[in-house]
Motif scaffolding. Sequence first.
Motif, short mmCIF file in Angstrom:
data_model
loop_
_atom_site.label_atom_id
_atom_site.label_comp_id
_atom_site.label_asym_id
_atom_site.label_seq_id
_atom_site.Cartn_x
_atom_site.Cartn_y
_atom_site.Cartn_z
N ILE A 15 0.83 -1.21 0.00
CA ILE A 15 0.00 0.00 0.00
C ILE A 15 0.86 1.26 0.00
CG2 ILE A 15 -1.67 1.35 1.33
CD1 ILE A 15 -2.90 -1.27 2.31
N VAL A 16 1.91 1.25 0.82
CA VAL A 16 2.77 2.44 0.96
C VAL A 16 3.46 2.78 -0.36
CG1 VAL A 16 4.86 3.30 2.08
CG2 VAL A 16 3.10 2.17 3.44
N GLU A 17 3.74 1.77 -1.18
CA GLU A 17 4.37 2.04 -2.48
C GLU A 17 3.49 2.97 -3.33
OE1 GLU A 17 5.22 -1.61 -4.43
OE2 GLU A 17 6.73 -2.24 -2.98
N GLY A 18 2.20 2.98 -3.04
CA GLY A 18 1.29 3.86 -3.78
C GLY A 18 1.52 5.33 -3.51
N ILE A 19 2.24 5.65 -2.43
CA ILE A 19 2.52 7.05 -2.12
C ILE A 19 3.31 7.69 -3.25
CG2 ILE A 19 3.77 8.62 -0.57
CD1 ILE A 19 3.15 6.72 1.72
N LEU A 20 4.30 6.97 -3.77
CA LEU A 20 5.13 7.51 -4.86
C LEU A 20 4.29 7.77 -6.10
CD1 LEU A 20 8.37 5.33 -4.52
CD2 LEU A 20 8.00 7.68 -3.74
N THR A 166 -9.96 4.67 -10.50
CA THR A 166 -11.09 4.17 -11.29
C THR A 166 -10.68 3.70 -12.67
OG1 THR A 166 -11.62 6.40 -12.12
CG2 THR A 166 -12.68 5.70 -10.07
N ILE A 167 -9.48 4.11 -13.13
CA ILE A 167 -9.00 3.66 -14.44
C ILE A 167 -7.79 2.73 -14.30
CG2 ILE A 167 -9.93 5.62 -15.73
CD1 ILE A 167 -7.16 6.90 -15.63
N GLY A 168 -7.56 2.25 -13.09
CA GLY A 168 -6.54 1.23 -12.90
C GLY A 168 -5.16 1.69 -12.50
N ALA A 169 -4.96 2.99 -12.28
CA ALA A 169 -3.65 3.47 -11.83
C ALA A 169 -3.37 2.92 -10.43
CB ALA A 169 -3.60 5.00 -11.82
N MET A 170 -2.14 2.47 -10.21
CA MET A 170 -1.80 1.82 -8.94
C MET A 170 -1.46 2.84 -7.85
SD MET A 170 -2.28 -1.39 -9.27
CE MET A 170 -1.29 -2.18 -7.99
N ASP A 171 -2.40 3.69 -7.57
CA ASP A 171 -2.21 4.68 -6.51
C ASP A 171 -2.58 4.08 -5.16
OD1 ASP A 171 -4.97 4.56 -7.00
OD2 ASP A 171 -5.24 6.55 -6.13
N LEU A 172 -2.66 4.92 -4.16
CA LEU A 172 -2.96 4.44 -2.81
C LEU A 172 -4.33 3.75 -2.74
CD1 LEU A 172 -1.63 7.43 -0.69
CD2 LEU A 172 -0.88 5.06 -0.47
N LEU A 173 -5.35 4.40 -3.27
CA LEU A 173 -6.70 3.83 -3.15
C LEU A 173 -6.83 2.53 -3.93
CD1 LEU A 173 -9.51 4.11 -2.03
CD2 LEU A 173 -10.12 5.53 -4.00
N ILE A 178 -7.28 -3.49 -3.76
CA ILE A 178 -6.69 -4.81 -4.08
C ILE A 178 -6.51 -5.62 -2.80
CG2 ILE A 178 -4.60 -5.97 -4.90
CD1 ILE A 178 -4.33 -3.76 -6.99
N VAL A 179 -5.98 -4.96 -1.76
CA VAL A 179 -5.82 -5.63 -0.47
C VAL A 179 -7.17 -6.07 0.07
CG1 VAL A 179 -5.10 -5.32 1.93
CG2 VAL A 179 -3.67 -4.43 0.08
N SER A 180 -8.17 -5.23 -0.08
CA SER A 180 -9.52 -5.58 0.39
C SER A 180 -10.05 -6.82 -0.32
CB SER A 180 -10.47 -4.40 0.17
OG SER A 180 -10.11 -3.30 0.96
N SER A 181 -9.80 -6.91 -1.63
CA SER A 181 -10.29 -8.06 -2.39
C SER A 181 -9.59 -9.36 -1.98
CB SER A 181 -10.09 -7.82 -3.88
OG SER A 181 -8.71 -7.78 -4.22
N LYS A 182 -8.36 -9.23 -1.47
CA LYS A 182 -7.61 -10.43 -1.06
C LYS A 182 -7.94 -10.84 0.37
CE LYS A 182 -3.61 -9.81 -4.12
NZ LYS A 182 -2.12 -9.61 -4.17
#
Length: 219
Positions: A15-20, A166-173, A178-182
Amino acid sequence: MDLQFDKIVPYIPFIVEGILVTLKFTVLSTFFGFLLGIILAFFKISTIKPLKWFGIAYTSIFRGTPLILQIALIYFATPQLLRYDIDPLLAGVIAFALNSAAYISETIRGGILAVDKGQREAAMSLGVPYRKMMWHIVLPQAVKKILPALANESIALLKESALVSTIGAMDLLRRATIVSSKTFLYFEPLILVGGIFYVMVLILTSGARYLERRMQVSD
């Protein structure tokens, strides 16, 4: 309540990688939005009617349509028209920069008009060319006046950047979903992302206030 933060601990680095990604998106959108906003602001105060009409029409369109629609048009519709795929992050930057420019241009235009006309008259009496007068005399003073508004726009961009998920960018949300789905946990990853966004906004706000104080001192 059955909160299980321990189950998302292994996913925190992911998740933190999404900060960048979020910061990269925000910086690029703010930078290009600011540059385009300056150009549009000059168009709006121009005596050349086609440029002025373009600036007004541009602002009206981008302020009058939903941002999520603009993102969808660039990401989904542009490939249909131009026959090429566009990266989600790039699509988001383009959409946010174009949208932000509409708002920033109005802010900059107001700042330029707020600068004392005597400054322009003095520059013109000294033979300073119009372009140099605007870039080196009027615009710097205008920026000082509108710095709080520009900081607010940057903060808004940072928060609204979550829309690129909403368009698939691997940002924080996106990473949180993805974590929620797992893990089938939603509150824990989402509240973690909310906390990260809150801290980033606090840092950005503090930086803007510091810069504002420095510019006031330099006066």
